[in-house]
Motif scaffolding. Structure first.
Motif, PDB file in Angstrom:
ATOM      1  N   PRO A   1      26.661  47.145  31.742  1.00 32.19           N
ATOM      2  CA  PRO A   1      27.467  46.176  32.481  1.00 32.19           C
ATOM      3  C   PRO A   1      26.613  45.057  33.066  1.00 32.19           C
ATOM      4  O   PRO A   1      25.535  45.298  33.597  1.00 32.19           O
ATOM      5  CB  PRO A   1      28.124  46.996  33.584  1.00 32.19           C
ATOM      6  N   VAL A   2      27.131  43.840  32.939  1.00 32.40           N
ATOM      7  CA  VAL A   2      26.469  42.668  33.514  1.00 32.40           C
ATOM      8  C   VAL A   2      27.186  42.250  34.788  1.00 32.40           C
ATOM      9  O   VAL A   2      26.566  41.849  35.758  1.00 32.40           O
ATOM     10  CB  VAL A   2      26.449  41.500  32.502  1.00 32.40           C
ATOM     11  N   GLY A   3      28.520  42.349  34.772  1.00 32.65           N
ATOM     12  CA  GLY A   3      29.298  41.970  35.943  1.00 32.65           C
ATOM     13  C   GLY A   3      30.766  41.828  35.633  1.00 32.65           C
ATOM     14  O   GLY A   3      31.240  42.268  34.585  1.00 32.65           O
ATOM     15  N   HIS A   4      31.475  41.195  36.577  1.00 39.09           N
ATOM     16  CA  HIS A   4      32.922  41.024  36.472  1.00 39.09           C
ATOM     17  C   HIS A   4      33.298  39.575  36.747  1.00 39.09           C
ATOM     18  O   HIS A   4      32.626  38.883  37.511  1.00 39.09           O
ATOM     19  CB  HIS A   4      33.642  41.908  37.490  1.00 39.09           C
ATOM     20  N   VAL A   5      34.409  39.158  36.127  1.00 38.65           N
ATOM     21  CA  VAL A   5      34.984  37.843  36.383  1.00 38.65           C
ATOM     22  C   VAL A   5      36.434  38.068  36.775  1.00 38.65           C
ATOM     23  O   VAL A   5      37.154  38.818  36.112  1.00 38.65           O
ATOM     24  CB  VAL A   5      34.892  36.930  35.132  1.00 38.65           C
ATOM     25  N   HIS A   6      36.870  37.435  37.844  1.00 40.48           N
ATOM     26  CA  HIS A   6      38.225  37.614  38.369  1.00 40.48           C
ATOM     27  C   HIS A   6      38.905  36.258  38.498  1.00 40.48           C
ATOM     28  O   HIS A   6      38.349  35.337  39.106  1.00 40.48           O
ATOM     29  CB  HIS A   6      38.155  38.295  39.750  1.00 40.48           C
ATOM     30  N   LEU A   7      40.110  36.136  37.917  1.00 44.31           N
ATOM     31  CA  LEU A   7      40.897  34.912  38.062  1.00 44.31           C
ATOM     32  C   LEU A   7      41.547  34.910  39.437  1.00 44.31           C
ATOM     33  O   LEU A   7      42.315  35.822  39.771  1.00 44.31           O
ATOM     34  CB  LEU A   7      41.966  34.842  36.967  1.00 44.31           C
ATOM     35  N   LEU A   8      41.233  33.913  40.233  1.00 45.75           N
ATOM     36  CA  LEU A   8      41.834  33.781  41.566  1.00 45.75           C
ATOM     37  C   LEU A   8      43.225  33.180  41.423  1.00 45.75           C
ATOM     38  O   LEU A   8      43.409  32.202  40.704  1.00 45.75           O
ATOM     39  CB  LEU A   8      40.973  32.889  42.459  1.00 45.75           C
ATOM     40  N   GLY A   9      44.209  33.748  42.085  1.00 50.00           N
ATOM     41  CA  GLY A   9      45.571  33.233  42.000  1.00 50.00           C
ATOM     42  C   GLY A   9      46.224  33.548  40.675  1.00 50.00           C
ATOM     43  O   GLY A   9      47.066  32.792  40.204  1.00 50.00           O
TER      44      GLY A   9
END
Length: 103
Positions: free
Chosen positions: A60-68
């Motif tokens: 795992p490198v990380g996470h991306v989250h769409l705001l809204g």
């Protein structure tokens, strides 16, 4: 490090194309490293969380989250490196958020 190529299901995509609707895609950097970006939930609805992993070993490198997520015109993405307590930053599109995460 910049994203050189984006592929999904064996087809090349422009990095500026709408990648939000894809369940999974792969990016290749200008250094030849490959990463898998996978939506943890259905790509329609909210929230839109994606996990980024190395394609060679699944690390795992990380996470991306769409705001809204689910709101019309939502285009801000927060990214967080694996193991980090707090978000690492924010970008205005998915590809830029992934690229920032990889740097």
């Amino acid at each position: 490090m910049k994203i050189r190529a984006v592929t999904a299901q064996g087809e090349a995509h422009d990095r500026d194309s709408d990648l939000d609707h894809l369940q999974q895609f792969e990016v290749e950097t200008d250094r030849g490293h490959r990463y898998v970006v996978e939506c943890e939930e259905p790509t329609v609805g909210s929230p839109s969380d994606r996990t980024v992993t190395r394609s060679d070993n699944g690390q795992p490198v990380g996470h991306v989250h769409l705001l809204g997520a689910g709101m019309p015109g939502a285009t801000n993405y927060r990214y967080k490196r694996a193991g980090a307590l707090f978000a690492s930053g924010q970008q205005s599109d998915l590809c830029n958020a992934v690229q920032s995460l990889l740097q």
